[in-house]
Design an enzyme around this catalytic site. Structure first.
Site, PDB file in Angstrom:
ATOM      1  N   LYS A 111      46.116  48.705  35.831  1.00 39.76           N
ATOM      2  CA  LYS A 111      46.988  47.664  35.287  1.00 39.76           C
ATOM      3  C   LYS A 111      48.172  48.275  34.546  1.00 39.76           C
ATOM      4  CE  LYS A 111      43.753  43.833  34.835  1.00 39.76           C
ATOM      5  NZ  LYS A 111      43.019  42.978  33.926  1.00 39.76           N
ATOM      6  N   LYS A 194      40.447  41.962  49.319  1.00 42.33           N
ATOM      7  CA  LYS A 194      39.584  40.991  48.632  1.00 42.33           C
ATOM      8  C   LYS A 194      40.391  39.724  48.346  1.00 42.33           C
ATOM      9  CE  LYS A 194      36.817  40.887  44.477  1.00 42.33           C
ATOM     10  NZ  LYS A 194      36.432  41.540  43.257  1.00 42.33           N
ATOM     11  N   LYS A 197      44.205  35.542  44.071  1.00 46.69           N
ATOM     12  CA  LYS A 197      45.356  34.648  43.932  1.00 46.69           C
ATOM     13  C   LYS A 197      46.672  35.406  44.037  1.00 46.69           C
ATOM     14  CE  LYS A 197      44.118  30.427  41.755  1.00 46.69           C
ATOM     15  NZ  LYS A 197      43.798  29.697  40.580  1.00 46.69           N
TER      16      LYS A 197
END
Ligand code: SF4
Length: 330
Positions: A111, A194, A197
């Site tokens: 991240k 995977k 969203k």
């Protein structure tokens, strides 16, 4: 009854990936364990977000969870920021967690690599996660095999705190164990990654059936089935895996035969999948409409959940402060 804790990001409406991968399992577990299900909005603010959007996403997640079968009379459903003891315990754990451990966390590296400026909250995210679990002295956390590693830091923090503040007594915080669940890794309709969203490859749990079909129709299948007469290999096809999640066992067997003998074309196969999905998702959609129509009831459910969670969390914090020489309100 052993206690379990599960957290989920307030990402708005659930999609079938997180429904099949986690939530469906929680619906079963809520009758077997004392379950705490927390919508982790404090975690969600560690990456850039819109304030106006967050509250709606939190409510939408609560609606999805209730529609999916989470039953507030069987488990405690609440929003993290309504229980301030989460951040209080996280601060305490920050003081005993080695910086190096946090910097090594794979999720942080991934991240942080995507952001220009990295907030300290992103680094400390796993400490808050440990606080979430340990605040309730949860015995277990339902996880898939790929997440077992994430629990290790919580276990280590529990060990460290216990050995520092109750060295000669029974451990105050139990080391939470992984409750390995048969979680399915659901691939997106692009068949590439995977379901997520952010990749735009999802099917919403509450999505309109017409829209679901519009997504299923062009979804990627076995790339070797170029012509209708080419036999396929079901195991390499994402549609087959969705059949395994939604269709009865006899249908799944039938799909495998029809695919490998070219008895069906992929559209035939998808039509059957669509029906199976509708059998499961239709009632969920109807429940969501009911929950959404009664905002007061939703507030009451989340309020009651937070009050129950707080009654346990505040007792834990009081004892922790006592043992650490901090001042606690009586
Ligand atoms: S027939 Fe079904 S399982 Fe086989 S490749 Fe087509 S969609 Fe996939």
């Amino acid at each position: 009854m052993p206690r379990i804790f599960s957290g989920i990001q307030p990402s708005g409406e659930l999609h079938i990936g997180n429904y099949l991968g986690a939530v469906k399992n929680w619906v079963t577990l809520q009758r077997q364990y004392e379950s705490f299900i927390c919508i982790v909005d404090y975690h969600a603010i560690t990456v850039p977000y819109e304030a106006a959007d967050l509250r709606q996403r939190t409510r939408d997640m609560a609606i999805s969870l209730l529609a999916a079968g989470i039953d507030p009379s069987a488990c405690t459903l609440f929003v993290q920021s309504m229980v301030p003891e989460h951040t209080e315990l996280a601060w305490i754990f920050n003081t005993i967690t080695p910086l190096g451990e946090l910097e090594r966390q794979t999720q942080f590296k991934e991240k942080a690599g995507r952001q220009e400026s990295v907030a300290a909250g992103l680094l400390n995210y796993p400490v808050l996660q440990a606080a979430d679990i340990l605040l309730y002295k949860a015995d277990m956390v339902p996880v898939g095999e790929d997440q077992v590693q994430h629990l290790e830091l919580s276990r280590e923090i529990a060990r460290k705190w216990n050995s520092r503040f109750v060295p000669d007594a029974a451990p105050f915080f139990p080391e939470p164990k992984a409750l390995l669940t048969p979680a399915r890794r659901i691939m997106g309709l692009d068949g590439q990654a995977k379901m997520s969203k952010s990749l735009g490859n999802t099917v919403g749990l509450l999505e309109d059936p017409k829209d679901i079909w519009e997504k299923l129709r062009p979804a990627v299948t076995d790339p070797k089935r170029v012509r209708r007469t080419d036999p396929g290999t079901p195991e390499v096809c994402n549609i087959y895996h969705l059949h395994k999640a939604f269709s009865p066992a006899a249908t799944v067997e039938h799909v495998a035969v029809q695919c490998s003998t070219a008895g069906w074309g992929c559209i035939d196969c998808k039509k059957v999948l669509f029906e199976s999905m509708e059998n499961e998702l239709g009632p969920i959609r109807e429940r969501a409409i009911e929950v959404r129509a009664n905002a007061n009831k939703l507030d009451e459910i989340l309020g009651d959940g937070a009050a129950h969670a707080r009654s346990i969390a505040s007792a834990t914090i009081r004892e922790v402060k006592e043992l650490m020489g901090l001042s606690a309100t009586r």
